[in-house]
Design a protein around this motif. Structure first.
Motif, PDB file in Angstrom:
ATOM      1  N   ALA A 326       0.857  -1.178   0.000  1.00  0.00           N
ATOM      2  CA  ALA A 326       0.000   0.000   0.000  1.00  0.00           C
ATOM      3  C   ALA A 326       0.897   1.234   0.000  1.00  0.00           C
ATOM      4  N   GLY A 327       0.425   2.307  -0.594  1.00  0.00           N
ATOM      5  CA  GLY A 327       1.204   3.539  -0.612  1.00  0.00           C
ATOM      6  C   GLY A 327       1.836   3.832  -1.956  1.00  0.00           C
ATOM      7  N   ILE A 328       2.043   2.802  -2.801  1.00  0.00           N
ATOM      8  CA  ILE A 328       2.548   3.084  -4.143  1.00  0.00           C
ATOM      9  C   ILE A 328       1.374   3.504  -5.024  1.00  0.00           C
ATOM     10  N   LEU A 516      -5.299  13.593  10.142  1.00  0.00           N
ATOM     11  CA  LEU A 516      -5.030  12.322   9.471  1.00  0.00           C
ATOM     12  C   LEU A 516      -6.105  11.287   9.785  1.00  0.00           C
ATOM     13  N   THR A 517      -6.379  11.082  11.076  1.00  0.00           N
ATOM     14  CA  THR A 517      -7.379  10.095  11.484  1.00  0.00           C
ATOM     15  C   THR A 517      -7.720  10.339  12.948  1.00  0.00           C
ATOM     16  N   ALA A 518      -8.550   9.474  13.510  1.00  0.00           N
ATOM     17  CA  ALA A 518      -8.872   9.531  14.938  1.00  0.00           C
ATOM     18  C   ALA A 518      -8.613   8.157  15.539  1.00  0.00           C
ATOM     19  N   TYR A 534       4.316   5.089  14.875  1.00  0.00           N
ATOM     20  CA  TYR A 534       2.906   4.875  14.536  1.00  0.00           C
ATOM     21  C   TYR A 534       2.801   4.480  13.069  1.00  0.00           C
ATOM     22  N   LEU A 535       2.105   3.379  12.800  1.00  0.00           N
ATOM     23  CA  LEU A 535       1.874   2.933  11.426  1.00  0.00           C
ATOM     24  C   LEU A 535       0.445   3.273  11.028  1.00  0.00           C
ATOM     25  N   TYR A 536       0.307   3.929   9.878  1.00  0.00           N
ATOM     26  CA  TYR A 536      -1.024   4.255   9.367  1.00  0.00           C
ATOM     27  C   TYR A 536      -1.011   4.088   7.853  1.00  0.00           C
ATOM     28  N   GLU A 537      -1.865   3.179   7.367  1.00  0.00           N
ATOM     29  CA  GLU A 537      -1.949   2.875   5.935  1.00  0.00           C
ATOM     30  C   GLU A 537      -0.560   2.627   5.346  1.00  0.00           C
ATOM     31  N   ALA A 538       0.208   1.804   6.077  1.00  0.00           N
ATOM     32  CA  ALA A 538       1.536   1.342   5.653  1.00  0.00           C
ATOM     33  C   ALA A 538       2.598   2.441   5.643  1.00  0.00           C
ATOM     34  N   LYS A 557       6.239  12.398   9.579  1.00  0.00           N
ATOM     35  CA  LYS A 557       6.736  11.259   8.794  1.00  0.00           C
ATOM     36  C   LYS A 557       8.121  10.864   9.307  1.00  0.00           C
ATOM     37  N   ALA A 558       8.381   9.545   9.307  1.00  0.00           N
ATOM     38  CA  ALA A 558       9.675   9.062   9.792  1.00  0.00           C
ATOM     39  C   ALA A 558      10.053   7.789   9.053  1.00  0.00           C
ATOM     40  N   ASP A 559      11.272   7.755   8.554  1.00  0.00           N
ATOM     41  CA  ASP A 559      11.802   6.546   7.921  1.00  0.00           C
ATOM     42  C   ASP A 559      12.807   5.944   8.891  1.00  0.00           C
ATOM     43  N   VAL A 560      12.352   5.001   9.713  1.00  0.00           N
ATOM     44  CA  VAL A 560      13.184   4.480  10.800  1.00  0.00           C
ATOM     45  C   VAL A 560      13.333   2.965  10.677  1.00  0.00           C
TER      46      VAL A 560
END
Length: 768
Positions: A326-328, A516-518, A534-538, A557-560
Motif C-alpha cells: 500500500a502507498g505506491i 489524518l485520522t482519529a 505509529y503505522l497508518y496505511e503502511a 513522517k519518519a523513515d526508521v
C-alpha cells in the motif's frame, strides 16, 4: 514446471541450510467437477463462457442456481476458485432480464481490491457488449461530476465500507434510483470483517437495511470468503439474514508442496536465527533457479528490505525484482501486477496487499515470511502459487513468536480443520452508541428498532438511547429519537473506532498541520505516546507530542529501522459474574466469565530493532494517566492441592501461573481470528479473596467483543493447545523463550517465568 525433488536437493546443498525443513505437506492434485444451471443464461453471457472455454464448476453452478432462486448465498472456497464469477454472472443476467433498471451494490474491504474488481467487471461487460458505463467505482478518489454520472446511469456501484459509512445520510436524497431498484448486495472477502472493524461493519449493514426498508426493498445478499470456520453462522450474524452456504470446492488445482521451515536455535547466544535473513536466503535460491516467487512479509518496511537485499545479491536480475505494498501509486501497482502476470517480473516481496483476490496470474512459489495471523490468511497466501494445474511450492518461515512456532511444530493442526472463529458483536455498547448516533442522522430511531440493529435485549437498547440523550447527542420527540449533536457523526465515529473517547491524529508537514485520522483513547496511551512509532496505511510516523487536554496527537513522517512497544502494570477487579462452571477431568477447575474493571498504568516503552528484534533502549513514560475501562474476561483458579504439589516439587508458583497466562494468550488465535494484542492477561499467585492462584484473560477493548467469552466455552481446548505449545518448543531455557512463554508486551519484563512448572501444572489440570 518446478522439479520439486531437484529443488529440495539444491536447497539442502546451500551453506545456510542447517536442517531447517521440519515438515513437508503434500497436497495432491485436484481435478475439476462441473455443474449444470437449472435455467440457461442469456445468450450473450453463455457466448462469452463458450468463447473463453469456461465450463462452470460445480460450486459456481450451485451458487448461481441458489442466487437465481432468490436465496442469500455465501460462497466459501479456495483462492482462484472463481467466486467472483458467481456474483458477476448472476448480477449481469438480472440486469439484462430487467431492461436495465436493476441495480447492485458491491462492497470490497479495500480501495485497491474494489478497483481491481472494477477492471475485471468492466472487461467482462465490454466482452459481452454491455455498456461499461453501467458499472462505476464510487469513492473518495472519484471526481464529483463522475459521481453524479455514476448515480444517474450505473447499474453496478462499487465502493468500500468506509465510503458507504460516509454516504449513508445522503442515500434517500442522492441514491434514490439505486435504492429503489436494488436487487443485489455483494460482499467480497468477508473473512476480513472481524473484531472491532467487523462489529462496526455489521452495524453499518443494519443501518443500510433500515434505509432500504423505507423503499420496501429486500435485496439478495451474495457473500464470498476464504475458507473459514462456521461460515453460515458468521454470515448470518454479520448481515442479519438467513444464508445458504456453498463450501464444496469443485475447482481444479495442481499438486502443492508446503514446506515448514524451522529456525535454528543457538544454545550459546540463546537466540533463534533471524527469520528475515532466512527469508532472504530462500528467496534468493528460488530466483536463482528461475522460480517465479511471491514473498509475503508482515510489514511494508520488510517488503522493501527483502527487495533491496535480493537485488543486491542478484544484480543480474535486479530489474525483475520489486516490492509491492500500500502507498505506491495506482498506476505502479497495475504495472507490477501485469508484469508479474506476464512473467516479466520474477520476484515480488509484498505485504498482505496481494493476499486478497487481485489478479496476478499463476506463479511457481510463495514464501510466507511469518505466519499471517490466521489459517484462513495462510491458505489464501499459499493459494497464490500453483493457480494453474502444475506442481507449486509454498514455504512458511516462522517469526520467533509462539504462534508461528506452534504451527511449524504441530503441522496436523495447521493443515487440519480450521477451528478459528470469526468474532464480531453487536452488543458492545460503545460501538452500538456510535452507530445509533449515525443512524439517527439518517432516519429517526424507535425503541422497537432494537432487533433491526441485531440487539436481543430491548432493555440494553433503551439504556444506550437514554445515555445518548443524557449526553445531548440525541433528543426524544414522541416515540422517536433524533440527532441533536453539533457535529457530523459519520465523520467522527469511524469504522475502526471503539467509542467517542477519541484523539485526533494531526500530521505536521512543511509547516502545515492536517487531520489524518482519529484513534481511541486506550490505543493512544498504549501506542501513541511521545516517541512512539505509529503505522497508518503502511506509512511510518513518529509521535512528536501528545496533548491530553486538547485530545490531539501530533505526528511527523519518519523513515526508521525500529518500532516501539509500551509496557504497563495491570490491576483487574471482577464486577459481575455472568457464567461459572467446574470443568476439566473430575471438574476440578473452577472457571468464570463476566464483567471486570481493568486499570492500566503505562510506565515505559521499548525501542526494538526491526531487523534483529534486539531491544535498543527502554524509555520511561511520564504524565500518562491511568487508563480504566470495563470489559469481559474469563478467569479460572488453580486448585489448592495442585499449588501445594507444585511447591513441594520446588517449582516457582508465580513463574508457573505467569508462564501459563502468556502461553494461553499466545494460543488464543488458534481458536479465534484475533491477534494476541487483542487480549490482556493477569496472573496472581495468591488471590486475597479466593486464597488461590488465579489467571485472568480479558478482551483488550472497552466493552468486550466476544473473545474471552469464546475462550471461556473452549477453555479445556485452549489449555490443551497451551500445553502443546510449551512442550513442543525446542528451547531448554528454564524461563522459556520468545517462541513459547515469553511475551513482548509483558509489563514485568517476563519475570518470573517457570517453564517446567507450567508443564507440571498443565499436565495435572489435563490429567495427562
Amino acid at each position: 514446471m518446478v522439479d520439486f525433488g531437484e529443488f529440495l536437493q539444491y536447497i539442502k546443498e546451500q551453506e545456510y541450510y542447517d536442517k531447517q525443513i521440519s515438515y513437508i505437506e503434500h497436497i495432491p492434485k485436484k481435478v475439476a467437477h462441473f455443474g449444470t444451471l437449472k435455467k440457461p443464461l442469456r445468450k450473450r453471457l453463455q457466448r462469452w463462457l463458450n468463447e473463453n472455454k469456461i465450463e462452470l464448476w460445480g460450486h459456481q453452478a450451485e451458487a448461481i442456481n441458489n442466487i437465481r432462486e432468490g436465496k442469500n448465498t455465501v460462497v466459501v472456497t479456495s483462492t482462484a476458485s472463481g467466486k467472483s464469477l458467481c456474483y458477476n454472472l448472476s448480477v449481469l443476467q438480472t440486469i439484462l432480464d430487467d431492461d436495465s433498471n436493476s441495480t447492485a451494490l458491491y462492497l470490497f474491504p479495500t480501495k485497491a481490491l474494489a478497483r481491481d474488481q472494477y477492471f475485471v467487471l468492466s472487461k467482462l461487460m465490454s466482452d459481452m457488449n454491455i455498456k461499461t458505463e453501467r458499472v462505476g467505482v464510487y469513492d473518495g478518489d472519484v471526481e464529483p461530476y463522475e459521481k453524479r454520472q455514476i448515480l444517474a446511469n450505473a447499474n453496478v456501484i462499487i465502493t468500500n465500507p468506509y465510503g458507504l459509512h460516509f454516504y449513508l445520510p445522503w442515500f434517500k436524497q442522492k441514491w434514490s434510483r439505486i435504492c429503489k431498484n436494488l436487487k443485489y448486495i455483494v460482499l467480497d472477502e468477508i473473512h476480513i470483517y472481524r473484531g472491532i472493524f467487523g462489529s462496526n461493519f455489521s452495524l453499518l449493514l443494519r443501518r443500510l437495511k433500515r434505509i432500504l426498508e423505507t423503499y420496501s426493498i429486500k435485496p439478495i445478499w451474495i457473500l464470498s470468503s476464504a475458507t473459514i470456520n462456521n461460515a453460515k453462522e458468521f454470515a448470518e450474524k454479520l448481515v442479519g439474514e438467513e444464508f445458504v452456504v456453498i463450501n464444496k470446492d469443485d475447482s481444479p488445482s495442481g499438486a502443492k508442496k508446503v514446506i515448514l521451515w524451522d529456525l535454528p536455535y543457538d544454545e550459546i547466544s540463546h537466540k533463534y536465527r533471524s527469520a528475515h535473513q532466512e527469508t532472504k536466503n530462500l528467496y534468493v535460491s528460488h530466483l536463482k533457479k528461475g522460480i517465479q516467487t511471491l514473498t509475503f512479509t508482515l510489514s511494508r518496511k520488510m517488503a522493501e528490505l527483502q527487495a533491496i537485499w535480493t537485488r543486491q545479491t542478484l544484480s543480474q536480475l535486479r530489474d525483475r525484482i520489486v516490492s509491492y505494498r500500500a502507498g505506491i501509486s495506482k498506476q505502479k501497482r497495475r504495472e507490477i501486477e501485469q508484469d508479474f502476470k506476464n512473467k516479466r517480473l520474477l520476484g515480488i516481496s509484498s505485504t498482505n496487499a496481494l493476499e486478497l483476490g487481485i489478479d496476478i496470474g499463476s506463479l511457481d512459489a510463495t514464501i510466507c515470511s511469518g505466519f499471517p495471523g490466521t489459517i484462513s490468511s495462510f491458505k489464501q497466501q499459499i493459494g497464490r502459487s500453483g493457480r494453474g494445474e502444475e506442481v507449486s511450492i509454498s514455504t512458511l518461515i516462522p517469526m520467533a513468536n509462539p504462534l508461528d512456532f506452534f504451527y511449524v511444530h504441530n503441522p496436523e493442526i495447521l493443515f487440519g480443520p480450521i477451528k478459528e472463529e470469526v468474532l464480531i458483536t453487536q452488543n458492545n455498547k460503545y460501538i452500538l452508541k456510535n452507530h445509533l448516533c449515525c443512524a439517527s442522522k439518517e432516519i429517526p430511531i424507535k425503541i422497537d428498532d432494537y432487533q433491526k440493529f441485531g440487539i436481543e435485549k430491548k432493555e440494553f437498547f433503551i439504556k444506550c438511547l437514554k445515555e445518548l440523550v443524557k449526553d445531548s447527542l440525541l433528543m426524544k420527540r414522541g416515540d422517536r429519537y433524533y440527532w441533536k449533536g453539533d457535529f457530523f457523526p459519520n465523520e467522527k465515529f469511524g469504522l475502526s473506532n471503539l467509542s467517542d473517547r477519541t484523539f485526533k491524529v494531526i500530521l505536521r508537514r512543511e509547516g502545515r498541520e492536517e487531520f489524518l485520522t482519529a484513534e481511541d483513547e486506550s490505543y493512544v496511551f498504549r501506542d501513541l505516546h511521545h516517541g512512539a512509532i505509529y503505522l497508518y496505511e503502511a506509512e511510518t510516523y513518529i509521535v512528536e507530542e501528545l496533548d491530553n487536554e486538547e485530545k490531539k496527537v501530533y505526528i511527523a513522517k519518519a523513515d526508521v529501522d525500529f518500532y516501539t512497544q509500551s509496557l504497563k502494570h495491570t490491576e483487574i477487579t471482577p464486577i459481575e459474574i455472568l457464567s461459572q462452571k467446574n470443568t476439566g477431568p473430575n471438574n476440578k477447575i473452577e472457571a468464570f466469565f463476566g464483567n471486570v474493571k481493568v486499570e492500566h498504568e503505562y510506565y515505559s516503552y521499548k525501542v526494538i530493532d526491526t531487523l534483529t528484534q534486539e531491544i535498543r533502549d527502554r524509555i520511561p513514560l511520564l504524565d500518562i494517566p491511568i487508563v480504566e475501562f470495563e470489559t469481559h474476561s474469563v478467569w479460572f483458579l488453580i486448585p489448592y492441592e495442585l499449588q501445594k504439589e507444585l511447591e513441594l516439587n520446588d517449582y516457582d508458583l508465580g513463574g508457573t501461573v505467569h508462564a501459563i497466562e502468556h502461553a494461553m494468550i499466545a494460543m488464543s488465535p488458534t481458536l479465534a481470528q484475533i491477534s494476541r494484542w487483542d487480549l490482556g492477561g493477569l496472573s496472581i499467585d495468591f488471590d486475597p479473596v479466593k486464597q488461590q492462584p488465579i489467571i485472568y484473560i480479558y478482551d483488550a477493548f472497552r466493552g468486550g467483543i466476544g473473545i474471552s467469552e469464546s475462550l471461556y466455552y473452549n477453555l479445556m481446548e485452549l489449555l490443551e493447545l497451551t500445553y502443546k505449545l510449551i512442550k513442543s518448543c525446542n528451547c531448554g531455557e528454564p524461563n522459556g523463550c520468545p517462541a513459547c512463554i515469553m511475551s513482548p508486551k509483558c509489563g514485568n519484563n517476563n519475570e518470573p517465568l517457570d517453564k517446567k512448572g507450567a508443564l507440571f501444572i498443565l499436565k495435572k489440570l489435563l490429567a495427562i
